[in-house]
Design an enzyme around this catalytic site. Structure first.
Site, PDB file in Angstrom:
ATOM      1  N   ASP A  26     -28.387  31.659 -14.298  1.00  0.00           N
ATOM      2  CA  ASP A  26     -27.799  31.764 -12.957  1.00  0.00           C
ATOM      3  C   ASP A  26     -27.044  33.092 -12.909  1.00  0.00           C
ATOM      4  O   ASP A  26     -26.617  33.601 -13.960  1.00  0.00           O
ATOM      5  CB  ASP A  26     -26.841  30.584 -12.672  1.00  0.00           C
ATOM      6  CG  ASP A  26     -26.615  30.384 -11.176  1.00  0.00           C
ATOM      7  OD1 ASP A  26     -27.112  29.375 -10.624  1.00  0.00           O
ATOM      8  OD2 ASP A  26     -25.965  31.250 -10.537  1.00  0.00           O
ATOM      9  N   LYS A  30     -36.810  26.922  10.663  1.00  0.00           N
ATOM     10  CA  LYS A  30     -35.787  27.301   9.668  1.00  0.00           C
ATOM     11  C   LYS A  30     -34.751  28.189  10.345  1.00  0.00           C
ATOM     12  O   LYS A  30     -35.058  28.926  11.280  1.00  0.00           O
ATOM     13  CB  LYS A  30     -36.430  28.074   8.504  1.00  0.00           C
ATOM     14  CG  LYS A  30     -35.612  28.051   7.233  1.00  0.00           C
ATOM     15  CD  LYS A  30     -35.894  26.809   6.394  1.00  0.00           C
ATOM     16  CE  LYS A  30     -35.176  26.820   5.061  1.00  0.00           C
ATOM     17  NZ  LYS A  30     -35.674  25.758   4.175  1.00  0.00           N
ATOM     18  N   GLY A  42     -30.717  22.613  -9.023  1.00  0.00           N
ATOM     19  CA  GLY A  42     -30.911  22.972 -10.433  1.00  0.00           C
ATOM     20  C   GLY A  42     -30.052  22.141 -11.381  1.00  0.00           C
ATOM     21  O   GLY A  42     -30.506  21.745 -12.464  1.00  0.00           O
ATOM     22  N   ALA A  90     -33.753  28.865  -7.274  1.00  0.00           N
ATOM     23  CA  ALA A  90     -32.777  29.709  -6.557  1.00  0.00           C
ATOM     24  C   ALA A  90     -33.482  30.238  -5.319  1.00  0.00           C
ATOM     25  O   ALA A  90     -33.858  29.478  -4.445  1.00  0.00           O
ATOM     26  CB  ALA A  90     -32.291  30.818  -7.472  1.00  0.00           C
TER      27      ALA A  90
HETATM   28  P1  NAI Z   1     -27.796  26.420  -4.059  1.00  0.00           P
HETATM   29  O1  NAI Z   1     -27.315  27.513  -3.171  1.00  0.00           O
HETATM   30  O2  NAI Z   1     -26.946  25.230  -4.266  1.00  0.00           O
HETATM   31  O3  NAI Z   1     -28.150  27.008  -5.523  1.00  0.00           O
HETATM   32  C1  NAI Z   1     -28.812  28.187  -5.760  1.00  0.00           C
HETATM   33  C2  NAI Z   1     -28.337  28.727  -7.103  1.00  0.00           C
HETATM   34  O4  NAI Z   1     -29.143  29.853  -7.451  1.00  0.00           O
HETATM   35  C3  NAI Z   1     -26.891  29.218  -7.104  1.00  0.00           C
HETATM   36  O5  NAI Z   1     -26.191  28.653  -8.193  1.00  0.00           O
HETATM   37  C4  NAI Z   1     -27.012  30.735  -7.251  1.00  0.00           C
HETATM   38  O6  NAI Z   1     -25.927  31.319  -7.948  1.00  0.00           O
HETATM   39  C5  NAI Z   1     -28.306  30.846  -8.022  1.00  0.00           C
HETATM   40  N1  NAI Z   1     -28.971  32.146  -7.918  1.00  0.00           N
HETATM   41  C6  NAI Z   1     -29.085  32.948  -6.832  1.00  0.00           C
HETATM   42  N2  NAI Z   1     -29.795  34.064  -7.145  1.00  0.00           N
HETATM   43  C7  NAI Z   1     -30.154  33.934  -8.451  1.00  0.00           C
HETATM   44  C8  NAI Z   1     -30.888  34.741  -9.366  1.00  0.00           C
HETATM   45  N3  NAI Z   1     -31.408  35.916  -8.989  1.00  0.00           N
HETATM   46  N4  NAI Z   1     -31.054  34.309 -10.645  1.00  0.00           N
HETATM   47  C9  NAI Z   1     -30.541  33.117 -11.032  1.00  0.00           C
HETATM   48  N5  NAI Z   1     -29.815  32.318 -10.214  1.00  0.00           N
HETATM   49  C10 NAI Z   1     -29.624  32.721  -8.940  1.00  0.00           C
HETATM   50  O7  NAI Z   1     -29.242  26.014  -3.479  1.00  0.00           O
HETATM   51  P2  NAI Z   1     -30.023  24.647  -3.683  1.00  0.00           P
HETATM   52  O8  NAI Z   1     -29.707  23.713  -2.584  1.00  0.00           O
HETATM   53  O9  NAI Z   1     -29.888  24.208  -5.095  1.00  0.00           O
HETATM   54  O10 NAI Z   1     -31.528  25.129  -3.411  1.00  0.00           O
HETATM   55  C11 NAI Z   1     -32.220  25.912  -4.387  1.00  0.00           C
HETATM   56  C12 NAI Z   1     -33.612  26.221  -3.852  1.00  0.00           C
HETATM   57  O11 NAI Z   1     -34.307  25.000  -3.582  1.00  0.00           O
HETATM   58  C13 NAI Z   1     -33.631  27.019  -2.557  1.00  0.00           C
HETATM   59  O12 NAI Z   1     -34.728  27.898  -2.551  1.00  0.00           O
HETATM   60  C14 NAI Z   1     -33.833  25.940  -1.488  1.00  0.00           C
HETATM   61  O13 NAI Z   1     -34.473  26.446  -0.328  1.00  0.00           O
HETATM   62  C15 NAI Z   1     -34.753  24.983  -2.218  1.00  0.00           C
HETATM   63  N6  NAI Z   1     -34.707  23.628  -1.726  1.00  0.00           N
HETATM   64  C16 NAI Z   1     -33.531  22.940  -1.684  1.00  0.00           C
HETATM   65  C17 NAI Z   1     -33.506  21.636  -1.222  1.00  0.00           C
HETATM   66  C18 NAI Z   1     -32.245  20.833  -1.181  1.00  0.00           C
HETATM   67  O14 NAI Z   1     -32.332  19.632  -0.914  1.00  0.00           O
HETATM   68  N7  NAI Z   1     -31.089  21.418  -1.441  1.00  0.00           N
HETATM   69  C19 NAI Z   1     -34.737  20.956  -0.791  1.00  0.00           C
HETATM   70  C20 NAI Z   1     -35.932  21.760  -0.924  1.00  0.00           C
HETATM   71  C21 NAI Z   1     -35.898  23.044  -1.375  1.00  0.00           C
HETATM   72  N1  PHE Z   2     -33.648  22.707   3.034  1.00  0.00           N
HETATM   73  C1  PHE Z   2     -34.339  21.640   2.380  1.00  0.00           C
HETATM   74  C2  PHE Z   2     -35.844  21.901   2.383  1.00  0.00           C
HETATM   75  O1  PHE Z   2     -36.268  23.030   2.382  1.00  0.00           O
HETATM   76  C3  PHE Z   2     -33.912  20.263   2.881  1.00  0.00           C
HETATM   77  C4  PHE Z   2     -34.220  19.966   4.329  1.00  0.00           C
HETATM   78  C5  PHE Z   2     -35.326  19.216   4.659  1.00  0.00           C
HETATM   79  C6  PHE Z   2     -33.357  20.388   5.336  1.00  0.00           C
HETATM   80  C7  PHE Z   2     -35.600  18.897   5.972  1.00  0.00           C
HETATM   81  C8  PHE Z   2     -33.648  20.079   6.671  1.00  0.00           C
HETATM   82  C9  PHE Z   2     -34.754  19.321   6.963  1.00  0.00           C
HETATM   83  O2  PHE Z   2     -36.670  21.011   2.278  1.00  0.00           O
END
Ligand code: NAI
Ligand code: PHE
Length: 356
Positions: free
Chosen positions: A206, A79, A188, A240
């Site tokens: 959010d 990471k 989300g 988040a």
């Molecule tokens: P993002 O950055 O697009 O969205 C995160 C959201 O959470 C933002 O809208 C932010 O304002 C909000 N936020 C931050 N702190 C907060 C709080 N204290 N209370 C409420 N809302 C809050 O991130 P994304 O890509 O949606 O990822 C979300 C989570 O899912 C992360 O933990 C990420 O590691 C995990 N994840 C994401 C993947 C992906 O494909 N994007 C895959 C696997 C896991």
């Molecule tokens: N960041 C995402 C996760 O935690 C998506 C991801 C997967 C990014 C694999 C890179 C490699 O799963």
């Protein structure tokens, strides 16, 4: 946590760099390359201390190793954390481009032992910028030959995990169940739409107020961020940041289940034990959120079609059912059960690689 504590861990490598011009502290941690190059997204965030950034990168890298193993993907876990001097939205575009270029240089130093992709506060457009300097990047835009955003597929996997959890609790379907989504970002937003489509009543929160206004317009019930852990719901879905549930939160959470995309939802093992003692089903994050990895690694490394990606993502519910079964049979938390399953799959994959 001191910087020393954060440096002593049993992963394979820690690489750091400080950029005085932007005030950014870069961290890349490789937890394991046992099954293949370490993969894991790039998270940009403001941290109180560099020790916090190092510790977060370590936990996130470990979660990627578990995610790859439990998902039968032939990669290791790593990471990146870009520890910003202020919130991401306060970083000027030119500075952000410079930060991404430096991060790509750091990745190149690791010569293919680490591949990155999007995570919290980074997206496909950022991956395109990284790709100007490095090849070791997943999730570029389709125009640049990448798989694009993994967020929707991640949300599809979370929905499957919710359905499997509803089944496990003999609730039938999600129809009429309340789902509270914390974080209306990339994942989300898709999850809210998908769960609403499955008949769930959607509550959202959010810290960004403009996102909440749009959510109200979409017909969702808006909850203040400070009320996220005290609002009753059937399924609490952290989408988040991680570290949302410690033992005190677990002891009072008014939910029947926790099923979310956020990495590292539980602060520690004790939090999982408390949830279990209260009969709250916890769906381990590294099982639930593997849809992103299926999308990126499936398409960009394994040559899968989108149909194959979807097929694997839908099986997240089956893996979770297996986790619930191990937890019940061995009388252990679901987190421990998922780690057991990941370890078994890691050993089987290593043995297969050695005998090939
Ligand atoms: P993002 O950055 O697009 O969205 C995160 C959201 O959470 C933002 O809208 C932010 O304002 C909000 N936020 C931050 N702190 C907060 C709080 N204290 N209370 C409420 N809302 C809050 O991130 P994304 O890509 O949606 O990822 C979300 C989570 O899912 C992360 O933990 C990420 O590691 C995990 N994840 C994401 C993947 C992906 O494909 N994007 C895959 C696997 C896991
Ligand atoms: N960041 C995402 C996760 O935690 C998506 C991801 C997967 C990014 C694999 C890179 C490699 O799963």
């Amino acid at each position: 946590m001191t910087a020393d504590d954060a440096l002593y861990w049993d992963g394979e490598l820690t690489a750091t760099r400080y950029d005085p011009e932007s005030g950014v502290f870069f961290v890349i941690r490789l937890d394991s390359t046992q099954l293949g190059p370490a993969v894991g997204g790039t998270r940009a965030a403001h941290y109180a201390t560099t020790a916090d950034a190092l510790a977060d990168a370590a936990k996130l890298a470990e979660a990627m190793t578990l995610k790859m193993a439990v998902s039968n993907l032939p990669m290791g876990g790593g990471k990146s954390v870009i520890a910003l001097p202020a919130a991401r939205k306060l970083i000027a575009p030119r500075t952000w481009t410079r930060i991404l270029r430096l991060h790509a240089e750091n990745i190149n130093q690791l010569a293919g032992h680490y591949w990155t992709g999007p995570d919290m506060n980074t997206n496909s457009a950022d991956m395109d910028v990284l790709n100007d300097t490095t090849d070791f990047v997943f999730g570029r835009s389709a125009e640049r030959g990448g798989a694009g955003s993994s967020a929707r597929n991640t949300a599809v996997g979370v929905l499957e995990a919710m359905k499997a959890t509803a089944h496990h609790r003999s609730l039938g379907s999600l129809d009429g169940r309340s789902v509270l989504i914390q974080g209306l970002g990339a994942v989300g937003t898709h999850l809210a739409a998908l769960a609403a489509g499955a008949g769930a009543k959607i509550l959202v929160t959010d810290t960004e107020t403009d996102l909440l206004a749009a959510a109200r317009d979409a017909g969702y019930t808006v909850v203040a961020p400070t009320d996220a852990l005290t609002t009753p719901c059937d399924i609490f879905a952290p989408c988040a940041m991680g570290g949302v549930i410690d033992s005190a939160v677990a002891a009072a959470l008014p939910a029947n289940a926790v099923v979310g995309a956020a990495n590292n939802i539980l602060v520690d093992e004790e939090a999982g034990t408390v949830l279990r003692s209260r009969g709250i089903s916890y769906a381990p994050d590294f099982v639930v959120n593997a849809g992103g990895a299926f999308c990126l690694i499936g398409q960009e490394v394994l040559g899968w079609t989108t149909a194959t990606v979807e097929e694997h993502t839908r099986r997240i519910g089956d893996t979770l059912a297996e986790v619930y079964a191990i937890s019940a049979a061995d009388n252990i938390t679901t987190d421990a059960a998922a780690r057991t399953l990941a370890q078994r799959r890691l050993e089987a994959a290593s043995a297969a690689t050695q005998s090939a």
